[in-house]
Scaffold this active site. Structure first.
Site, PDB file in Angstrom:
ATOM      1  N   HIS A 111     117.806  39.260   2.745  1.00 17.45           N
ATOM      2  CA  HIS A 111     116.467  39.681   3.191  1.00 17.45           C
ATOM      3  C   HIS A 111     115.570  38.490   3.528  1.00 17.45           C
ATOM      4  O   HIS A 111     114.343  38.598   3.522  1.00 17.45           O
ATOM      5  CB  HIS A 111     115.762  40.568   2.129  1.00 17.45           C
ATOM      6  CG  HIS A 111     116.415  41.911   1.957  1.00 17.45           C
ATOM      7  ND1 HIS A 111     116.651  42.478   0.732  1.00 17.45           N
ATOM      8  CD2 HIS A 111     116.884  42.784   2.872  1.00 17.45           C
ATOM      9  CE1 HIS A 111     117.248  43.652   0.892  1.00 17.45           C
ATOM     10  NE2 HIS A 111     117.401  43.850   2.189  1.00 17.45           N
TER      11      HIS A 111
ATOM     12  N   ASP B 198     117.676  58.800   0.257  1.00 16.19           N
ATOM     13  CA  ASP B 198     116.366  58.624   0.895  1.00 16.19           C
ATOM     14  C   ASP B 198     115.261  58.876  -0.125  1.00 16.19           C
ATOM     15  O   ASP B 198     115.172  59.976  -0.686  1.00 16.19           O
ATOM     16  CB  ASP B 198     116.260  59.612   2.070  1.00 16.19           C
ATOM     17  CG  ASP B 198     115.055  59.321   2.951  1.00 16.19           C
ATOM     18  OD1 ASP B 198     113.961  59.081   2.411  1.00 16.19           O
ATOM     19  OD2 ASP B 198     115.222  59.344   4.185  1.00 16.19           O
ATOM     20  N   MET B 199     114.436  57.865  -0.364  1.00  8.61           N
ATOM     21  CA  MET B 199     113.391  57.979  -1.375  1.00  8.61           C
ATOM     22  C   MET B 199     112.442  59.144  -1.093  1.00  8.61           C
ATOM     23  O   MET B 199     111.943  59.784  -2.023  1.00  8.61           O
ATOM     24  CB  MET B 199     112.625  56.648  -1.465  1.00  8.61           C
ATOM     25  CG  MET B 199     111.569  56.613  -2.533  1.00  8.61           C
ATOM     26  SD  MET B 199     112.203  56.978  -4.201  1.00  8.61           S
ATOM     27  CE  MET B 199     112.747  55.360  -4.740  1.00  8.61           C
TER      28      MET B 199
ATOM     29  N   HIS C 270     111.057  43.510  -1.492  1.00  8.89           N
ATOM     30  CA  HIS C 270     111.519  44.135  -0.248  1.00  8.89           C
ATOM     31  C   HIS C 270     112.292  45.381  -0.660  1.00  8.89           C
ATOM     32  O   HIS C 270     113.435  45.300  -1.121  1.00  8.89           O
ATOM     33  CB  HIS C 270     112.405  43.158   0.537  1.00  8.89           C
ATOM     34  CG  HIS C 270     112.955  43.758   1.801  1.00  8.89           C
ATOM     35  ND1 HIS C 270     112.503  43.401   3.045  1.00  8.89           N
ATOM     36  CD2 HIS C 270     113.904  44.709   1.996  1.00  8.89           C
ATOM     37  CE1 HIS C 270     113.156  44.111   3.967  1.00  8.89           C
ATOM     38  NE2 HIS C 270     114.015  44.913   3.342  1.00  8.89           N
TER      39      HIS C 270
ATOM     40  N   ARG D 168     119.953  39.387  14.270  1.00 11.22           N
ATOM     41  CA  ARG D 168     119.959  39.362  12.817  1.00 11.22           C
ATOM     42  C   ARG D 168     121.412  39.308  12.371  1.00 11.22           C
ATOM     43  O   ARG D 168     122.214  40.170  12.742  1.00 11.22           O
ATOM     44  CB  ARG D 168     119.317  40.618  12.252  1.00 11.22           C
ATOM     45  CG  ARG D 168     119.381  40.626  10.746  1.00 11.22           C
ATOM     46  CD  ARG D 168     119.361  41.999  10.189  1.00 11.22           C
ATOM     47  NE  ARG D 168     119.345  41.942   8.729  1.00 11.22           N
ATOM     48  CZ  ARG D 168     119.486  43.005   7.966  1.00 11.22           C
ATOM     49  NH1 ARG D 168     119.605  44.186   8.494  1.00 11.22           N
ATOM     50  NH2 ARG D 168     119.475  42.883   6.658  1.00 11.22           N
TER      51      ARG D 168
ATOM     52  N   ARG E  73     123.725  51.539  -2.902  1.00 12.73           N
ATOM     53  CA  ARG E  73     124.388  50.429  -3.613  1.00 12.73           C
ATOM     54  C   ARG E  73     123.938  50.396  -5.074  1.00 12.73           C
ATOM     55  O   ARG E  73     122.784  50.672  -5.372  1.00 12.73           O
ATOM     56  CB  ARG E  73     124.053  49.093  -2.946  1.00 12.73           C
ATOM     57  CG  ARG E  73     124.771  48.870  -1.641  1.00 12.73           C
ATOM     58  CD  ARG E  73     124.273  47.634  -0.913  1.00 12.73           C
ATOM     59  NE  ARG E  73     123.491  47.985   0.254  1.00 12.73           N
ATOM     60  CZ  ARG E  73     122.722  47.143   0.930  1.00 12.73           C
ATOM     61  NH1 ARG E  73     122.623  45.877   0.548  1.00 12.73           N
ATOM     62  NH2 ARG E  73     122.041  47.548   1.980  1.00 12.73           N
TER      63      ARG E  73
ATOM     64  N   GLY F 179     118.277  48.761   1.585  1.00 23.27           N
ATOM     65  CA  GLY F 179     118.656  47.625   0.754  1.00 23.27           C
ATOM     66  C   GLY F 179     117.393  47.166   0.055  1.00 23.27           C
ATOM     67  O   GLY F 179     116.304  47.310   0.609  1.00 23.27           O
TER      68      GLY F 179
ATOM     69  N   ASN G 230     119.189  43.920  16.094  1.00 31.13           N
ATOM     70  CA  ASN G 230     119.572  44.115  14.695  1.00 31.13           C
ATOM     71  C   ASN G 230     120.553  45.282  14.684  1.00 31.13           C
ATOM     72  O   ASN G 230     120.160  46.438  14.776  1.00 31.13           O
ATOM     73  CB  ASN G 230     118.310  44.425  13.877  1.00 31.13           C
ATOM     74  CG  ASN G 230     118.610  44.656  12.409  1.00 31.13           C
ATOM     75  OD1 ASN G 230     119.765  44.724  11.999  1.00 31.13           O
ATOM     76  ND2 ASN G 230     117.554  44.794  11.617  1.00 31.13           N
TER      77      ASN G 230
ATOM     78  N   GLU H 223     110.848  41.724  10.536  1.00 30.73           N
ATOM     79  CA  GLU H 223     111.988  40.792  10.627  1.00 30.73           C
ATOM     80  C   GLU H 223     112.198  40.346  12.064  1.00 30.73           C
ATOM     81  O   GLU H 223     112.635  39.213  12.315  1.00 30.73           O
ATOM     82  CB  GLU H 223     113.248  41.476  10.073  1.00 30.73           C
ATOM     83  CG  GLU H 223     113.211  41.587   8.551  1.00 30.73           C
ATOM     84  CD  GLU H 223     113.954  42.783   8.000  1.00 30.73           C
ATOM     85  OE1 GLU H 223     113.630  43.924   8.414  1.00 30.73           O
ATOM     86  OE2 GLU H 223     114.827  42.603   7.146  1.00 30.73           O
TER      87      GLU H 223
ATOM     88  N   GLY I   6     110.490  49.845   3.870  1.00 30.57           N
ATOM     89  CA  GLY I   6     110.279  51.300   3.907  1.00 30.57           C
ATOM     90  C   GLY I   6     109.625  51.897   2.667  1.00 30.57           C
ATOM     91  O   GLY I   6     108.609  52.581   2.762  1.00 30.57           O
ATOM     92  N   ILE I   7     110.196  51.631   1.501  1.00 31.42           N
ATOM     93  CA  ILE I   7     109.644  52.200   0.264  1.00 31.42           C
ATOM     94  C   ILE I   7     108.411  51.405  -0.172  1.00 31.42           C
ATOM     95  O   ILE I   7     107.375  51.988  -0.527  1.00 31.42           O
ATOM     96  CB  ILE I   7     110.720  52.213  -0.847  1.00 31.42           C
ATOM     97  CG1 ILE I   7     111.911  53.073  -0.415  1.00 31.42           C
ATOM     98  CG2 ILE I   7     110.128  52.690  -2.165  1.00 31.42           C
ATOM     99  CD1 ILE I   7     113.130  52.975  -1.329  1.00 31.42           C
ATOM    100  N   GLY I   8     108.506  50.086  -0.119  1.00 29.27           N
ATOM    101  CA  GLY I   8     107.389  49.237  -0.552  1.00 29.27           C
ATOM    102  C   GLY I   8     106.122  49.494   0.234  1.00 29.27           C
ATOM    103  O   GLY I   8     105.015  49.479  -0.311  1.00 29.27           O
ATOM    104  N   GLU I   9     106.276  49.776   1.539  1.00 27.58           N
ATOM    105  CA  GLU I   9     105.091  49.980   2.385  1.00 27.58           C
ATOM    106  C   GLU I   9     104.547  51.401   2.312  1.00 27.58           C
ATOM    107  O   GLU I   9     103.362  51.621   2.551  1.00 27.58           O
ATOM    108  CB  GLU I   9     105.452  49.685   3.858  1.00 27.58           C
ATOM    109  CG  GLU I   9     105.765  48.233   4.125  1.00 27.58           C
ATOM    110  CD  GLU I   9     106.455  48.022   5.468  1.00 27.58           C
ATOM    111  OE1 GLU I   9     106.246  48.837   6.394  1.00 27.58           O
ATOM    112  OE2 GLU I   9     107.219  47.048   5.585  1.00 27.58           O
TER     113      GLU I   9
END
Ligand code: ADP
Length: 397
Positions: free
Chosen positions: A182, A284-285, A209, A94, A242, A213, A11, A380, A329-332
Site C-alpha cells: 500500500h 464487503d463491509m 489504509h 501499479r 485475507r 486489502g 491499476n 494512488e 474504502g472503509i477508512g473513508e
C-alpha cells in the site's frame, strides 16, 4: 515532458482495470479523467468519466475469453479523444511487489519484467494481473514508455530489525523478509498531510489504509518506519478475504491434519478468509454493517480489534504517536468503524468530534484531543502519475 504531454495510469486487478489520465505540464499534474473496466471474465463494462460525468461507456456481453487488449483499446481510444492532439508520453502501472530490487519507480523493459515475474508467488492475487497489463500495452503500443510503480517501494529503508523475520539468516539473504505494501497510498497521504497539517506530518502518524486489502503504516517525518504487511500482503490486519496475521503453526496444522496442498492453503488464506470467512456472509463491509446476523458482528469485532492491537504496535515502533489517518474504502466511508477504533485507542489520546466523524472529511478529532484523527481520501493514481513523470525524461532535457 512538454505541455500537451499526458500520463495514463493503469491499476490492473483480477476482474477490473482502473485507469486515470493526467495532463503533465512541467511542474503540475492535472487529472483529465478516469474510469474502469469491471466484470472482466464475465460481462465487462467500461466507463470513463471527466469531471465526475460519464464521457464514454461500453459493454461486452461475452467477456470470458477476452484478452486485456480489447479493454485497453477502449481506454486508449478514449484517452486520445481527451488529448486533443497532445501526446501520451507514458503509461504508469501499479505493480504490487517490487521485491528487494526496486526502491522507486522503474522503466519496464524485458529484464525488469523477468525480475517482476519471479515475484509472482509473493503476490498471487495481484502481480500476474499487473504484469499482464504491461504486456498487453507493449503488444498494442510498443512505442509508449511504461513505468512500474511499486506498493513496496515506500517501505524501503526500514531498519533491519523491522524487516527481519526470526528465521535462519540464509533465508533473509534470499529475500525472505518483510517488505510492506500500500506504499502508493501511503506516499500520497504523507504528501497530503504535509500540505494540510505540516506539523503533524513532521511528527509521528499512523495511517490506516482500510480497503479490501488493509494495512497500517507508521510514518515519521514522511518516512515509513514500520507497517503491518510483510513478505506478502497476507500479514497484519484481517481483510475482505485475507486472514491477516496467523500463527504459522496453523498452516502446518492444515497441511498435516487435512492434507492440504500449498495451492489449497493459498486459496483458503487469500480468498476464503477474513471478513468473508468469519462472517460467512460477505467480504464487503457495507453488507456486514447492514446485517443483524451475529456472525457479521463477529467479523466486524475482529476487524476492529486487530486494527486497535496493531495501532499499539505501530505506536511502539515510533515511541509514540501524534496522529491517526483513516483512508481507502472503509477508512473513508465507514464512520462507525472509525468510531469503534477510536473509542478503543482513547488511551493514546483519541477523542472524536461526532459531527466531524459523521461528515468524514479532514480532521475528525475533537478540538484539543491529544491524538489528532483525520480522514483523507487516498489517490494512488496521483502517486503513480507523479512517479511515472519522475522517470520519463523531458524532450528538452
Ligand atoms: P480496494 O482495496 O479494492 O481498492 P477499496 O479501497 O475500494 O478497496 O475498499 C473496498 C471496501 O470499502 C469494501 O469492503 C467496501 O465494503 C468498503 N466500503 C466502500 N464504501 C463503504 C461505505 N459507504 N461504508 C462502509 N464500507 C464501505
Amino acid at each position: 515532458m512538454t505541455t500537451g504531454d499526458a500520463i495514463l495510469t493503469l491499476n490492473a486487478g483480477s476482474s477490473s482495470l482502473k485507469f486515470s489520465l493526467f495532463a503533465a505540464a512541467p511542474g503540475a499534474l492535472a487529472r483529465l479523467g478516469d474510469g474502469q473496466v469491471e466484470g472482466i471474465g464475465e460481462a465487462p463494462h467500461f466507463v470513463a468519466r471527466v469531471n465526475g460525468k460519464v464521457s464514454a461507456e461500453r459493454r461486452w456481453p461475452h467477456g470470458a475469453e477476452m484478452a486485456h487488449e480489447a479493454f485497453l483499446e477502449a481506454i486508449f481510444t478514449w484517452a486520445d479523444g481527451q488529448l486533443a492532439g497532445g501526446r501520451l508520453a507514458a503509461v504508469g502501472h501499479r505493480i504490487v511487489h517490487g521485491g528487494a530490487a526496486f526502491a522507486g519507480p522503474a522503466r519496464l523493459d524485458a529484464g525488469v519484467m523477468a525480475q517482476l515475474d519471479a515475484l509472482t508467488p509473493l503476490a498471487p492475487l495481484h502481480q500476474p494481473h499487473n504484469l499482464a497489463a504491461v504486456r498487453a500495452v507493449t503488444r498494442i503500443h510498443a512505442d509508449v514508455p511504461q513505468v512500474g510503480c511499486f506498493d513496496t517501494a515506500f517501505h524501503h529503508g526500514h531498519a533491519p530489525v523491522v524487516s527481519r523475520f526470526g528465521l535462519p539468516r540464509q533465508y533473509e539473504a534470499e529475500g525472505v523478509r518483510r517488505y510492506g505494501f500500500h506504499g502508493l497510498s501511503y506516499e500520497y497521504i504523507a504528501g497530503r498531510m504535509r500540505t494540510l497539517a505540516p506539523e503533524l506530518a513532521a511528527g509521528r502518524m499512523i495511517v490506516a489504509h482500510l480497503g479490501n486489502g488493509a494495512s497500517l503504516c507508521a510514518i515519521q517525518d514522511g518516512r515509513s518506519i514500520d507497517t503491518t504487511m510483510g513478505l506478502t500482503a497476507l500479514d497484519g490486519l484481517v481483510m475482505g478475504t485475507r486472514c491477516g496475521a496467523l500463527d504459522p503453526g496453523v498452516i502446518l496444522y492444515l497441511q498435516q491434519t487435512y492434507g492440504m496442498t500449498a495451492a489449497e492453503v493459498e486459496d483458503l488464506l487469500y480468498r476464503r478468509s477474513g471478513l468473508l470467512g468469519v462472517s460467512g456472509i460477505s467480504a464487503d463491509m457495507r453488507d456486514l454493517l447492514a446485517s443483524d446476523d451475529p456472525r457479521a458482528r463477529d467479523a466486524i469485532d475482529l476487524f476492529v480489534f486487530r486494527i486497535v492491537r496493531e495501532i499499539g504496535a505501530m505506536a511502539a515502533a515510533m515511541g509514540g504517536v501524534d496522529g491517526l489517518v483513516f483512508t481507502a474504502g472503509i477508512g473513508e466511508n465507514a464512520p462507525r468503524i472509525r468510531a469503534e477504533v477510536c473509542e478503543r485507542v482513547a488511551w493514546l489520546g483519541a477523542a472524536l468530534d461526532p459531527a466531524a466523524n459523521a461528515a468524514g472529511q479532514g480532521r475528525i478529532s475533537a478540538p484539543g484531543a491529544r491524538l489528532q484523527v483525520w480522514t483523507i481520501p487516498t489517490d494512488e493514481e496521483a502517486t503513480i502519475a507523479a512517479q511515472t513523470r519522475s522517470v520519463i525524461p523531458s524532450p528538452n532535457d
